[in-house]
Design a protein around this motif. Structure first.
Motif, PDB file in Angstrom:
ATOM      1  N   GLU A   5       0.832  -1.208   0.000  1.00 32.79           N
ATOM      2  CA  GLU A   5       0.000   0.000   0.000  1.00 32.79           C
ATOM      3  C   GLU A   5       0.868   1.261   0.000  1.00 32.79           C
ATOM      4  OE1 GLU A   5      -2.392  -0.647   3.429  1.00 32.79           O
ATOM      5  OE2 GLU A   5      -4.004  -1.663   2.309  1.00 32.79           O
ATOM      6  N   GLN A   6       1.960   1.208   0.752  1.00 31.27           N
ATOM      7  CA  GLN A   6       2.884   2.342   0.778  1.00 31.27           C
ATOM      8  C   GLN A   6       3.556   2.516  -0.582  1.00 31.27           C
ATOM      9  OE1 GLN A   6       5.896   2.002   3.790  1.00 31.27           O
ATOM     10  NE2 GLN A   6       6.619   4.094   3.542  1.00 31.27           N
ATOM     11  N   ARG A   7       3.926   1.397  -1.191  1.00 34.41           N
ATOM     12  CA  ARG A   7       4.546   1.437  -2.513  1.00 34.41           C
ATOM     13  C   ARG A   7       3.562   2.002  -3.542  1.00 34.41           C
ATOM     14  NH1 ARG A   7       8.597   2.384  -5.784  1.00 34.41           N
ATOM     15  NH2 ARG A   7       8.914   0.849  -7.436  1.00 34.41           N
ATOM     16  N   ARG A   8       2.337   1.572  -3.445  1.00 37.28           N
ATOM     17  CA  ARG A   8       1.310   2.056  -4.364  1.00 37.28           C
ATOM     18  C   ARG A   8       1.117   3.562  -4.213  1.00 37.28           C
ATOM     19  NH1 ARG A   8      -4.200   3.030  -4.055  1.00 37.28           N
ATOM     20  NH2 ARG A   8      -5.346   2.683  -6.019  1.00 37.28           N
ATOM     21  N   SER A   9       1.093   4.030  -2.981  1.00 37.26           N
ATOM     22  CA  SER A   9       0.914   5.468  -2.733  1.00 37.26           C
ATOM     23  C   SER A   9       2.027   6.293  -3.371  1.00 37.26           C
ATOM     24  CB  SER A   9       0.857   5.748  -1.233  1.00 37.26           C
ATOM     25  OG  SER A   9      -0.275   5.128  -0.650  1.00 37.26           O
ATOM     26  N   SER A  10       3.243   5.748  -3.356  1.00 39.82           N
ATOM     27  CA  SER A  10       4.381   6.468  -3.920  1.00 39.82           C
ATOM     28  C   SER A  10       4.330   6.544  -5.443  1.00 39.82           C
ATOM     29  CB  SER A  10       5.685   5.800  -3.486  1.00 39.82           C
ATOM     30  OG  SER A  10       5.843   4.529  -4.106  1.00 39.82           O
ATOM     31  N   LEU A  11       3.530   5.664  -6.061  1.00 46.60           N
ATOM     32  CA  LEU A  11       3.450   5.632  -7.527  1.00 46.60           C
ATOM     33  C   LEU A  11       2.222   6.346  -8.074  1.00 46.60           C
ATOM     34  CD1 LEU A  11       4.402   1.869  -8.013  1.00 46.60           C
ATOM     35  CD2 LEU A  11       5.868   3.833  -8.527  1.00 46.60           C
ATOM     36  N   LEU A  12       1.249   6.666  -7.218  1.00 48.38           N
ATOM     37  CA  LEU A  12      -0.031   7.198  -7.683  1.00 48.38           C
ATOM     38  C   LEU A  12       0.085   8.539  -8.406  1.00 48.38           C
ATOM     39  CD1 LEU A  12      -2.492   6.312  -4.784  1.00 48.38           C
ATOM     40  CD2 LEU A  12      -2.482   5.418  -7.111  1.00 48.38           C
ATOM     41  N   GLY A  13       1.096   9.313  -8.106  1.00 49.34           N
ATOM     42  CA  GLY A  13       1.202  10.642  -8.713  1.00 49.34           C
ATOM     43  C   GLY A  13       1.878  10.666 -10.066  1.00 49.34           C
ATOM     44  N   TRP A  14       2.063   9.494 -10.695  1.00 43.61           N
ATOM     45  CA  TRP A  14       2.820   9.482 -11.959  1.00 43.61           C
ATOM     46  C   TRP A  14       2.130  10.291 -13.058  1.00 43.61           C
ATOM     47  CZ3 TRP A  14       1.381   7.917 -16.784  1.00 43.61           C
ATOM     48  CH2 TRP A  14       0.195   7.180 -16.889  1.00 43.61           C
ATOM     49  N   GLU A  15       0.806  10.293 -13.100  1.00 45.24           N
ATOM     50  CA  GLU A  15       0.090  11.028 -14.151  1.00 45.24           C
ATOM     51  C   GLU A  15       0.330  12.529 -14.027  1.00 45.24           C
ATOM     52  OE1 GLU A  15      -3.704   9.131 -13.212  1.00 45.24           O
ATOM     53  OE2 GLU A  15      -3.825   8.578 -15.330  1.00 45.24           O
ATOM     54  N   GLU A  16       0.301  13.023 -12.780  1.00 45.99           N
ATOM     55  CA  GLU A  16       0.549  14.455 -12.569  1.00 45.99           C
ATOM     56  C   GLU A  16       1.992  14.806 -12.942  1.00 45.99           C
ATOM     57  OE1 GLU A  16      -0.942  12.474 -10.487  1.00 45.99           O
ATOM     58  OE2 GLU A  16      -2.972  13.295 -10.358  1.00 45.99           O
ATOM     59  N   GLU A  17       2.929  13.918 -12.612  1.00 47.25           N
ATOM     60  CA  GLU A  17       4.333  14.160 -12.972  1.00 47.25           C
ATOM     61  C   GLU A  17       4.504  14.188 -14.477  1.00 47.25           C
ATOM     62  OE1 GLU A  17       7.350  11.850 -10.842  1.00 47.25           O
ATOM     63  OE2 GLU A  17       5.791  11.222  -9.445  1.00 47.25           O
ATOM     64  N   ALA A  18       3.859  13.244 -15.176  1.00 46.03           N
ATOM     65  CA  ALA A  18       3.954  13.199 -16.631  1.00 46.03           C
ATOM     66  C   ALA A  18       3.341  14.448 -17.254  1.00 46.03           C
ATOM     67  CB  ALA A  18       3.257  11.944 -17.162  1.00 46.03           C
ATOM     68  N   ALA A  19       2.188  14.868 -16.727  1.00 47.60           N
ATOM     69  CA  ALA A  19       1.528  16.065 -17.250  1.00 47.60           C
ATOM     70  C   ALA A  19       2.407  17.304 -17.055  1.00 47.60           C
ATOM     71  CB  ALA A  19       0.180  16.259 -16.557  1.00 47.60           C
ATOM     72  N   ALA A  20       3.070  17.382 -15.902  1.00 43.48           N
ATOM     73  CA  ALA A  20       3.948  18.520 -15.633  1.00 43.48           C
ATOM     74  C   ALA A  20       5.129  18.540 -16.596  1.00 43.48           C
ATOM     75  CB  ALA A  20       4.440  18.464 -14.189  1.00 43.48           C
ATOM     76  N   LEU A  21       5.694  17.372 -16.887  1.00 47.62           N
ATOM     77  CA  LEU A  21       6.815  17.291 -17.825  1.00 47.62           C
ATOM     78  C   LEU A  21       6.374  17.636 -19.245  1.00 47.62           C
ATOM     79  CD1 LEU A  21       8.641  14.113 -16.476  1.00 47.62           C
ATOM     80  CD2 LEU A  21       9.589  16.425 -16.606  1.00 47.62           C
ATOM     81  N   LEU A  22       5.180  17.171 -19.638  1.00 49.19           N
ATOM     82  CA  LEU A  22       4.671  17.520 -20.970  1.00 49.19           C
ATOM     83  C   LEU A  22       4.437  19.022 -21.077  1.00 49.19           C
ATOM     84  CD1 LEU A  22       2.119  14.608 -21.493  1.00 49.19           C
ATOM     85  CD2 LEU A  22       4.171  15.025 -22.867  1.00 49.19           C
ATOM     86  N   GLN A  23       3.914  19.619 -20.010  1.00 53.62           N
ATOM     87  CA  GLN A  23       3.707  21.065 -20.000  1.00 53.62           C
ATOM     88  C   GLN A  23       5.034  21.799 -20.103  1.00 53.62           C
ATOM     89  OE1 GLN A  23       0.826  22.653 -20.076  1.00 53.62           O
ATOM     90  NE2 GLN A  23       1.777  24.681 -20.039  1.00 53.62           N
ATOM     91  N   GLU A  24       6.036  21.291 -19.421  1.00 53.62           N
ATOM     92  CA  GLU A  24       7.366  21.906 -19.456  1.00 53.62           C
ATOM     93  C   GLU A  24       7.925  21.901 -20.875  1.00 53.62           C
ATOM     94  OE1 GLU A  24      11.837  20.579 -18.058  1.00 53.62           O
ATOM     95  OE2 GLU A  24      10.172  20.154 -16.691  1.00 53.62           O
ATOM     96  N   LYS A  25       7.837  20.744 -21.536  1.00 54.98           N
ATOM     97  CA  LYS A  25       8.380  20.654 -22.891  1.00 54.98           C
ATOM     98  C   LYS A  25       7.529  21.441 -23.878  1.00 54.98           C
ATOM     99  CE  LYS A  25      10.179  17.478 -26.349  1.00 54.98           C
ATOM    100  NZ  LYS A  25      10.328  16.078 -26.818  1.00 54.98           N
ATOM    101  N   GLU A  26       6.221  21.441 -23.680  1.00 53.28           N
ATOM    102  CA  GLU A  26       5.335  22.202 -24.566  1.00 53.28           C
ATOM    103  C   GLU A  26       5.715  23.677 -24.556  1.00 53.28           C
ATOM    104  OE1 GLU A  26       0.709  23.708 -24.742  1.00 53.28           O
ATOM    105  OE2 GLU A  26       1.153  21.818 -23.727  1.00 53.28           O
TER     106      GLU A  26
END
Length: 312
Positions: free
Chosen positions: A109-130
């Protein structure tokens, strides 16, 4: 910027795959933990039972007296004590197994919690490159703007279709209620025509009046649905004309002829309601297909935007 960005973006995307794996492991661990809890409970129950058996032989009791008279008390006591020991071992094993599974589940459950924000991280990186690309390429900016505009239109139409669908579903529900009330009124009306008496007449009128109230409510919903339908380029030919449905004659005059006339009005209105329900269902089916198509379009355009940013 591009190489560094690609490395960071790839690392974030790996989290999506890891999250899927962890979710599967967590689901299995939760099932096993529940099973282990049941096994521990059963083992503890068995231990209590075996302990009581030993205590009955050790204390003054009818069981003690019975085996003493037979001369088998020692033999029986040894057997019960052995079974109690085995039960205690089993209870301890199940307790430890449950604790271990609980630990593993908590870690997952702790491991899962650490991975849940991947979509927000990806969106932030796409925004950065855009933003970086927009300042360096007019062609990229024009392509991206076209995709965003197409996505905006898909989202807007999807929203309007959803609003029309919700209005339509509410209207169908209201008309179905009216249909049921009219069906009941028709049944009581048939009974009333063949000498059902005062109670049958009262119930017929009561159900008919309730149906009228429901239809009046449905007419308001119908107006709203037509407006929502116009917003998405549709139209609906629906009408509920019930003027004079339950008139003076049915309330203040009696006889088979008048009952027959009213019964015909009830039947006609029920048919009109049923016809509107059928039309609505056909319309809603078509609207649902359009709505799902817009959702597919929006998802496809989102992928196209991401691919354009990733590959530029």
């Amino acid at each position: 910027m591009r190489e560094d960005w690609k490395y960071r973006y790839d690392e974030v995307l790996k989290k999506e795959s890891l999250l899927q794996t962890v979710n599967k492991q967590l689901e299995k661990a939760q099932v096993r933990l529940k099973q282990a809890g049941g096994q521990r409970t059963a083992a503890e129950k068995a231990l209590k039972s075996e302990t009581r058996d030993v205590e009955r032989l050790e204390k003054a009791s009818l069981t003690n007296l019975f085996y003493t008279v037979l001369g088998r008390k020692v033999e029986k006591l040894e057997k019960e004590e052995a079974e109690a020991i085995q039960a205690r071992i089993r209870a301890e094993e199940t307790r430890l197994a449950e604790e271990e599974l609980a630990r593993m589940t908590a870690e997952l459950e702790q491991r899962r919690s650490s991975l849940l924000g991947w979509e927000e991280e990806a969106a932030a990186l796409l925004q950065e490159k855009e933003e970086w690309l927009r300042g360096r390429s007019e062609d990229f900016r024009q392509q991206l703007n076209r995709l965003y505009e197409a996505k905006r239109r898909a989202l807007s139409e999807g929203k309007e279709l959803d609003e029309a669908l919700q209005a339509g579903y509410e209207l169908v529900e209201s008309l179905e209620e009216a249909e049921n009330l009219l069906r009941s009124a028709k049944s009581w009306g048939t009974y009333d025509m063949f000498g059902g008496g005062v109670i049958a007449t009262h119930l017929k009128r009561s159900k008919a009046n309730e149906a009228m109230e429901q239809i009046e409510y449905a007419q308001g919903l119908m107006s709203r649905f037509k407006r929502e339908l116009e917003d998405v380029g549709g139209a609906a030919e629906m009408n509920l004309d019930y003027n004079g449905f339950l008139g003076f004659a049915d309330y203040f005059m009696d006889g088979f002829i008048f009952d027959w006339i009213v019964q015909g009005r009830i039947s006609d209105l029920k048919d009109a309601v049923s016809e509107n329900i059928d039309r609505l269902r056909q319309l809603l089916h078509a609207l649902q297909q359009r709505y799902e198509a817009r959702l597919t379009d929006e998802a496809g355009l989102t992928r196209d935007i991401h691919l354009l940013i990733e590959r530029s």
